[in-house]
Scaffold this motif. Structure first.
Motif, mmCIF file in Angstrom:
data_model
loop_
_atom_site.group_PDB
_atom_site.id
_atom_site.type_symbol
_atom_site.label_atom_id
_atom_site.label_comp_id
_atom_site.label_asym_id
_atom_site.label_seq_id
_atom_site.Cartn_x
_atom_site.Cartn_y
_atom_site.Cartn_z
ATOM 1 N N TYR A 1 21.740 -6.194 37.717
ATOM 2 C CA TYR A 1 20.966 -5.464 36.741
ATOM 3 C C TYR A 1 21.485 -4.039 36.606
ATOM 4 C CZ TYR A 1 17.542 -9.188 37.302
ATOM 5 O OH TYR A 1 16.915 -10.400 37.351
ATOM 6 N N SER A 2 21.528 -3.551 35.400
ATOM 7 C CA SER A 2 21.850 -2.149 35.161
ATOM 8 C C SER A 2 20.684 -1.516 34.437
ATOM 9 C CB SER A 2 23.119 -2.023 34.304
ATOM 10 O OG SER A 2 24.225 -2.515 35.007
ATOM 11 N N TRP A 3 20.379 -0.280 34.759
ATOM 12 C CA TRP A 3 19.263 0.399 34.129
ATOM 13 C C TRP A 3 19.643 1.855 33.953
ATOM 14 C CZ3 TRP A 3 16.054 4.492 35.022
ATOM 15 C CH2 TRP A 3 14.901 4.553 34.250
ATOM 16 N N SER A 4 19.311 2.423 32.819
ATOM 17 C CA SER A 4 19.654 3.819 32.600
ATOM 18 C C SER A 4 18.603 4.480 31.744
ATOM 19 C CB SER A 4 21.021 3.946 31.907
ATOM 20 O OG SER A 4 20.977 3.341 30.637
ATOM 21 N N SER A 5 18.550 5.791 31.818
ATOM 22 C CA SER A 5 17.628 6.578 31.005
ATOM 23 C C SER A 5 18.274 7.905 30.711
ATOM 24 C CB SER A 5 16.312 6.810 31.769
ATOM 25 O OG SER A 5 15.550 7.803 31.136
ATOM 26 N N GLY A 6 17.986 8.436 29.543
ATOM 27 C CA GLY A 6 18.562 9.727 29.185
ATOM 28 C C GLY A 6 18.078 10.847 30.067
ATOM 29 N N ASP A 7 16.971 10.593 30.782
ATOM 30 C CA ASP A 7 16.422 11.667 31.602
ATOM 31 C C ASP A 7 17.096 11.774 32.965
ATOM 32 O OD1 ASP A 7 13.933 12.942 30.288
ATOM 33 O OD2 ASP A 7 13.773 10.811 29.840
ATOM 34 N N PHE A 8 17.605 10.627 33.462
ATOM 35 C CA PHE A 8 18.222 10.755 34.784
ATOM 36 C C PHE A 8 19.345 9.767 34.979
ATOM 37 C CE2 PHE A 8 15.448 7.303 36.189
ATOM 38 C CZ PHE A 8 14.307 7.517 35.464
ATOM 39 N N GLY A 9 20.309 9.836 34.088
ATOM 40 C CA GLY A 9 21.561 9.108 34.299
ATOM 41 C C GLY A 9 21.362 7.618 34.386
ATOM 42 N N GLN B 1 9.829 20.307 35.472
ATOM 43 C CA GLN B 1 10.587 19.436 34.587
ATOM 44 C C GLN B 1 9.837 18.139 34.371
ATOM 45 O OE1 GLN B 1 14.210 17.765 36.602
ATOM 46 N NE2 GLN B 1 13.661 19.234 38.191
ATOM 47 N N LYS B 2 10.124 17.480 33.248
ATOM 48 C CA LYS B 2 9.475 16.220 32.926
ATOM 49 C C LYS B 2 10.402 15.071 33.315
ATOM 50 C CE LYS B 2 6.688 15.577 29.380
ATOM 51 N NZ LYS B 2 6.155 15.391 28.005
ATOM 52 N N ILE B 3 9.840 14.085 34.001
ATOM 53 C CA ILE B 3 10.611 12.907 34.386
ATOM 54 C C ILE B 3 9.898 11.665 33.869
ATOM 55 C CG2 ILE B 3 11.585 13.966 36.450
ATOM 56 C CD1 ILE B 3 9.507 12.414 38.090
ATOM 57 N N LYS B 4 10.646 10.602 33.671
ATOM 58 C CA LYS B 4 10.085 9.339 33.206
ATOM 59 C C LYS B 4 10.158 8.304 34.317
ATOM 60 C CE LYS B 4 10.823 9.751 28.223
ATOM 61 N NZ LYS B 4 11.485 9.160 27.024
ATOM 62 N N ILE B 5 9.037 7.685 34.580
ATOM 63 C CA ILE B 5 8.967 6.585 35.531
ATOM 64 C C ILE B 5 8.977 5.283 34.729
ATOM 65 C CG2 ILE B 5 7.650 5.520 37.395
ATOM 66 C CD1 ILE B 5 8.741 8.310 38.051
ATOM 67 N N PRO B 6 9.935 4.404 34.952
ATOM 68 C CA PRO B 6 10.022 3.167 34.152
ATOM 69 C C PRO B 6 8.902 2.194 34.507
ATOM 70 C CG PRO B 6 11.618 3.109 35.921
ATOM 71 C CD PRO B 6 11.013 4.482 35.964
ATOM 72 N N PRO B 7 8.530 1.319 33.595
ATOM 73 C CA PRO B 7 7.506 0.305 33.886
ATOM 74 C C PRO B 7 7.951 -0.616 35.014
ATOM 75 C CG PRO B 7 7.947 0.434 31.516
ATOM 76 C CD PRO B 7 9.019 1.231 32.201
ATOM 77 N N GLY B 8 6.994 -0.998 35.857
ATOM 78 C CA GLY B 8 7.262 -2.017 36.864
ATOM 79 C C GLY B 8 7.536 -1.520 38.262
#
Length: 281
Positions: free
Chosen positions: A93-101, A158-165
């Protein structure tokens, strides 16, 4: 020939999800190639991860318990094509977000588990790393659905995003720090991997006659039909009503466990009616 998955993790067939997870983490930490320098450590590590991916997934575990390793061979019958979705065995699995690489989990059942395998002493990508860790408290629904949080790290907001799950203990690596998720329990729901478990109490007459109930799920209420003759402990599966996988591929199920309320005190009329029912039976 492949070893038995239960033997690989050192657990019995009746091991609970928590026992499986504990055994997996213990074995994975011990045999991670960055820690275990013995010959064959890398293959051992892959073997441990493969075993956990199967046994931690209720559908894969059911197929394995019934058919063994042949369930995942071409024509083996698992997933319709003889292999887990995605083809050719176990996915990375690969996962990425603009907020933290972005990162590649290397095939871990939970992409974030890899960051705790060696406790930050060395990253799985070969770089030396001792990143600071910060605990972030989340309620159950924030972890299930994902959330944006404003945090203060080293004096900077700073604002961070926590992914679902994410789950309790999941670790998320940002550019220069790691967030450890601490998830509070829910009043009604329990979590088992990506599945949700809840209990629903019905009366004796509803169990005997059948009924329709509104059931609370993580995505809102749904109606289910409880068939006549339902016994205590019956599990009703709501397919796809569980938790979205961190990878973004698929969603768990919701299992409703039926409990039957037996009144501790009965009035005269209730006793009479039950006695009549008993005589008719």
């Amino acid at each position: 020939m492949k070893k038995d998955y239960y033997e690989v993790l050192g657990v019995g067939k009746n091991a609970s999800p928590d026992e499986l997870k504990k055994a997996y983490r213990t074995k994975a930490r011990k045999h991670h190639p960055d820690v275990d320098k013995s010959a064959g450590a890398e293959e051992k590590f892959k073997e441990i991860n493969e075993a956990y991916q199967v046994l931690s997934d209720p559908q894969k575990k059911g197929a394995y318990d019934q058919f063994g390793h042949s369930a995942f061979q071409p024509g083996g019958g698992f997933g319709g094509a003889g292999a887990p979705p995605g083809g050719g065995g176990f996915r990375t699995y690969s996962w990425s977000s603009g907020d933290f690489g972005g990162f590649d989990s290397g095939g871990f059942a939970d992409p974030f588990d890899i960051f705790e395998m060696v406790f930050g002493e060395r990253s799985p990508f070969g770089r030396q790393a001792r990143l600071p860790r910060y605990v972030l408290n989340l309620d159950f629904m924030e972890a299930v659905h994902g959330v944006a949080k404003e945090v203060e790290i080293e004096g900077k907001r700073q604002k961070i995003k926590i992914p679902p799950g994410v789950d309790d203990g999941s670790e998320i690596r940002f550019s220069n720090f790691v967030i450890v998720c601490q998830v509070s329990p829910h009043r009604k729901f329990k979590r088992r991997g990506y599945d949700v478990i809840s209990e629903e109490e019905i009366s004796f007459s509803q169990a005997a006659l059948g009924t329709v109930k509104d059931i609370e799920t993580i995505d809102g209420p749904v109606k289910i039909r409880i068939p006549s003759g339902t016994g205590a402990g019956t599990q009703i599966r709501l397919r796809g009503k569980g938790i979205r996988r961190v990878s973004g591929h698929g969603q768990g199920d919701h299992y409703v466990i039926i409990r039957i309320h037996v009144p501790s005190r009965l009035n005269r009329d209730q006793k009479r009616l039950l006695e009549e029912l008993e005589n008719l039976s």
